[in-house]
Design a protein around this motif. Structure first.
Motif, short mmCIF file in Angstrom:
data_model
loop_
_atom_site.label_atom_id
_atom_site.label_comp_id
_atom_site.label_asym_id
_atom_site.label_seq_id
_atom_site.Cartn_x
_atom_site.Cartn_y
_atom_site.Cartn_z
N THR A 139 0.89 -1.24 0.08
CA THR A 139 -0.30 0.10 -0.08
C THR A 139 0.81 1.21 0.09
O THR A 139 2.21 1.24 0.47
CB THR A 139 -0.88 0.11 1.30
N LEU A 140 0.32 2.39 -0.56
CA LEU A 140 1.29 3.55 -0.47
C LEU A 140 1.44 4.00 0.77
O LEU A 140 2.59 4.46 1.05
CB LEU A 140 0.43 4.53 -1.44
N PRO A 141 0.29 4.17 1.74
CA PRO A 141 0.70 4.67 3.28
C PRO A 141 1.80 3.77 3.89
O PRO A 141 2.70 4.32 4.37
CB PRO A 141 -0.66 4.42 3.95
N ALA A 142 1.87 2.51 3.61
CA ALA A 142 3.09 1.82 4.05
C ALA A 142 4.38 1.99 3.64
O ALA A 142 5.43 2.31 4.13
CB ALA A 142 2.73 0.11 3.74
N LEU A 143 4.26 2.42 2.15
CA LEU A 143 5.56 2.99 1.44
C LEU A 143 5.92 4.12 1.87
O LEU A 143 7.07 4.32 2.42
CB LEU A 143 5.20 2.98 -0.04
#
Length: 441
Positions: A139-143
């Motif tokens: 996911t982008l938030p995790a990235l």
């Protein structure tokens, strides 16, 4: 021929780039060459009488003690490494070549500053880690969080933000922020953030470090096909050195990897949306609606609740389509979809099943009458004339209603009974609703 004058041995040591030092068994400096000021920031006079362990990084002291014990026991070391705290407060990496002289009861060591090499190795490892994270993050938030962690390992970061730019609205949103003194997460006009606006407006000029309250700030553009789609913002700690060219190069690489990941996730989201939604009305298609119905049924079964399915068919759509053409028919379907969304709660789902058939999932109702009330609202909303390309059109629906658990236990049973009820409403003259099985409310 007159021979060149000899340089005294102690002066020769002072010409070396490496530090040569002599310490006693307790680790106190007895003699230090002049290079100590270049490497450690301390003059030889400042070091004499102090212990080496005062300067060693706290995390390296125990390991260094163990190495010193082996050296004192007669095992010279030619390549052990540790970290020292420079007089100015930053860390220097040292590689030692050390030997114990038992007769004199001293250790003689040669210290080489390998900070530049260590930083290069760490930066290269960070580049690999950034690239791996960009390709593996689910996911982008995790990235964003992982990129923040990797950057903080190599730069004195006080705050970190990812700002995405919506060119159509000329505004910024902040999907990730961490640190002090950051703007709110809600989208805001680009002009509200001058430093970020300069980064976007002035591209392709090289990003420059700015001082914000005596804290260095670097804004790096996120570029997709040469067009800025956002900004990577790194705020340094108060009083820390300004970001240099190597820092900027590293952050530019991070930005490029973020853009690659953002573009990939956006493409996936678009494909996922297209696979689950009707392209004309943007409503969920049959597959997604059935999936949501299945989830709603599971919740209702756990809570002994109720839900309802409304099946709609537009009574005169075929006639309108044949009379005014498919272009008008498509616009009519789009306006019907808009009015359907306005007739239900956000927690409910509207979907297009195909042609002029729609369905509404009422997730969690208290009683059968709740479904009837929604059906009446839909009928009233769709009864208002549609104005399309200068034509005033009327297109009312027939609505069939099936309620869980009264009319079925599975999604297929409920859809089947709602469909049958819709035909019952149509046989009753249309522009109305009926409950399954064929019994008007």
């Amino acid at each position: 021929m007159i021979p060149a004058p000899l340089i005294p041995h102690d002066k020769l040591l002072d010409l070396l780039l490496d530090v040569v030092c002599v310490v006693n068994k307790e680790g106190r400096f007895l003699s230090v060459s002049a290079a100590s000021e270049r490497v450690f920031g301390y003059t030889p006079q400042e070091l004499i009488g102090r212990t080496a362990f005062e300067l060693i990084h706290p995390d390296d002291r125990e390991a260094t003690r163990q190495i010193v014990e082996r050296i004192t026991a007669g095992q010279p070391s030619s390549d052990h490494e540790n970290r020292y705290i420079h007089k100015q407060g930053h860390i220097v990496h040292i590689m030692w070549s050390t030997q114990w002289f038992a007769a004199e009861q001293v250790r003689v060591g040669v210290a080489r500053d390998i900070t530049a090499r260590k930083q290069a190795e760490a930066r290269q490892a960070a580049v690999y880690a950034v690239s791996a994270a960009a390709h593996l993050a689910e996911t982008l938030p995790a990235l964003y969080q992982q990129m923040h962690h990797l950057i903080a390992q190599h730069l004195p970061v006080q705050a970190f933000s990812v700002a995405l730019y919506d060119a159509e609205r000329d505004q910024l949103s902040f999907p990730y922020q961490a640190g002090d003194g950051l703007p709110g997460p809600a989208p805001a006009p680009l002009a509200a953030y001058p430093s970020l606006a300069r980064t976007i407006r002035s591209y392709p000029h090289t990003p420059k470090t700015e001082n914000s309250g005596q804290s260095p700030q670097l804004c790096v553009p996120l570029l997709h096909d040469g067009v800025p789609i956002g900004v990577l913002v790194v705020q340094g700690r108060r009083g820390s050195p300004v970001f240099n060219a190597r820092d900027t190069e590293f952050l530019n690489f991070v930005a490029s990897q973020l853009v690659t990941a953002i573009s990939r996730h956006r493409a996936y989201d678009k494909l996922s949306f297209l696979a689950q939604h009707d392209q004309l009305t943007q409503l969920p298609n049959r597959v997604l609606l059935m999936d949501r119905l299945q989830g709603a049924l599971l919740r209702a079964q756990r809570t002994s609740g109720q839900l309802a399915v409304l099946y709609l068919d537009l009574d005169s759509f075929k006639q309108i389509n044949d009379t005014y053409g498919h272009g008008v028919g498509d616009q009519l379907l789009q306006q019907v979809a808009t009015r359907l969304r306005q007739s239900v709660r956000e927690s409910d789902s509207c979907g297009r099943l195909g042609g002029d058939e729609f369905a509404v999932l009422l997730d969690s109702i208290r009683q059968r009458q709740d479904a009837a009330s929604v059906a009446e609202k839909i009928l009233s909303t769709l009864a208002a004339p549609f104005l399309i390309e200068g034509h005033t059109l009327t297109c009312t629906p027939s609505v069939g209603i099936a309620v869980y658990p009264e009319h079925g236990q599975s999604e297929r049973q409920l859809m089947h009974h709602a469909d049958n009820a819709m035909y019952a409403a149509k046989r009753n003259g249309g522009a109305g609703y009926a409950f399954s099985p064929d019994a008007p409310a």
